[in-house]
Design a protein around this motif. Structure first.
Motif, PDB file in Angstrom:
ATOM      1  N   GLN A  44      -9.505  -2.154  -0.330  1.00 12.70           N
ATOM      2  CA  GLN A  44      -8.396  -2.245  -1.249  1.00 12.70           C
ATOM      3  C   GLN A  44      -7.665  -3.392  -0.902  1.00 12.70           C
ATOM      4  O   GLN A  44      -6.837  -3.495  -0.103  1.00 12.70           O
ATOM      5  N   ARG A  68      -5.430   1.123  -5.256  1.00 14.66           N
ATOM      6  CA  ARG A  68      -5.093   1.989  -4.198  1.00 14.66           C
ATOM      7  C   ARG A  68      -5.501   3.251  -4.263  1.00 14.66           C
ATOM      8  O   ARG A  68      -5.739   4.128  -5.169  1.00 14.66           O
ATOM      9  N   GLY A 172      -2.021   6.696  -0.347  1.00 16.34           N
ATOM     10  CA  GLY A 172      -1.777   5.642  -1.312  1.00 16.34           C
ATOM     11  C   GLY A 172      -1.813   6.715  -2.767  1.00 16.34           C
ATOM     12  O   GLY A 172      -2.047   6.087  -4.128  1.00 16.34           O
TER      13      GLY A 172
END
Length: 277
Positions: A44, A68, A172
């Motif tokens: 990511q 995310r 996240g």
């Protein structure tokens, strides 16, 4: 062509490790983690691209996505997995020598297993990791203290049951942790057979964490949401047993037992509110 019978016997098995990482700018992670199998790296970052190449004789794919969420990251790699056995890892672990042989041997010894949980050598941090001392069947009552990096699964088993990682739990996301607990819980609910295996397969650095900031109100709130996601029917009981079995949680939070439980109940209600949309 390998049939299910041959896969169950341990013949024709190949292994692929699925790695959740962030902000990788080169391929040095493979050396750092001591990768010894085919791999898919979910990276990511701030761009979108896919790289596929050979590394030390292994097939490696990097999925670079500008997004995310650890559950989403793991699902991206899982969606593209193709091996008989897949295992999961984070970027802060280092695999032991002969990792591939250890995992292969375990599935050959346990042909009935859909998933196997191994041991982790823990470095730094003060959060204890459960140690497997023998081969043992995992049930709901002893399934709540294992992280994803210790798990290897038969890909066909989880694909057959449509099991993926929860996108609302983990780093996240809305709730800071718990995606691994829910993943194991979903396997058990589907009737898959999970076993522990007393062999160390990796070293994990727990000296820092992207989500754990102590047993504060956020931790308690998210833990309540996790138990609700695990079982709406038994959510309250799960909260109570967790606080009773781990009194340091509410002592370190400075809330006391009953206030801690109240915060966890708020987390449950918050999770339930999401289900009404």
């Amino acid at each position: 062509i390998c049939t299910t019978l041959f896969e169950r016997s341990g013949m024709c098995m190949n292994i692929q490790i699925l790695i959740a990482s962030m902000n990788q700018t080169d391929h040095s992670l493979l050396e750092k983690m001591h990768i010894q199998t085919d791999a898919i790296v979910g990276n990511q970052c701030n761009n979108n691209s896919i790289e596929q190449f050979e590394w030390n004789g292994y097939s490696v794919k990097y999925l670079n996505f500008a997004e995310r969420g650890v559950g989403l990251n793991r699902n991206n790699t899982l969606l593209r997995a193709s091996a008989d056995i897949v295992s999961f890892a984070d970027e802060d672990v280092v695999l032991v020598d002969k990792y591939k042989e250890i995992v292969s041997r375990a599935f050959k010894e346990l042909p009935q297993a859909d998933a196997i949980i191994f041991n982790t050598i823990n470095i730094g941090g003060n959060r204890a990791r459960r140690i497997n001392h023998k081969v043992k069947r995992v049930r709901f009552y002893n399934a709540l203290n294992y992280d994803t990096s210790r798990i290897a699964v038969r890909l066909n088993s989880i694909k057959r049951e449509n099991i993926t990682f929860h996108s609302c739990f983990g780093g996240g996301t809305r709730y800071s942790s718990g995606e691994d607990t829910l993943f194991i819980g979903d396997m058990l609910k589907a009737g898959l057979k999970i076993y522990t295996y007393p062999e160390y397969v990796l070293t994990a650095d727990s000296s820092s964490s992207t989500w754990f900031r102590g047993y504060d109100e956020k931790y308690l709130h998210d833990k309540g949401a996790l138990f609700c996601a695990l079982s709406k029917r038994w959510a309250l009981l799960l909260c109570i047993q967790d606080l009773i079995r781990h009194p340091y949680i509410y002592k370190e939070s400075g809330t006391g037992l009953f206030k801690a439980l109240k915060i966890m109940r708020k987390g449950q209600k918050h999770y339930k509110s999401l289900q009404s949309y």
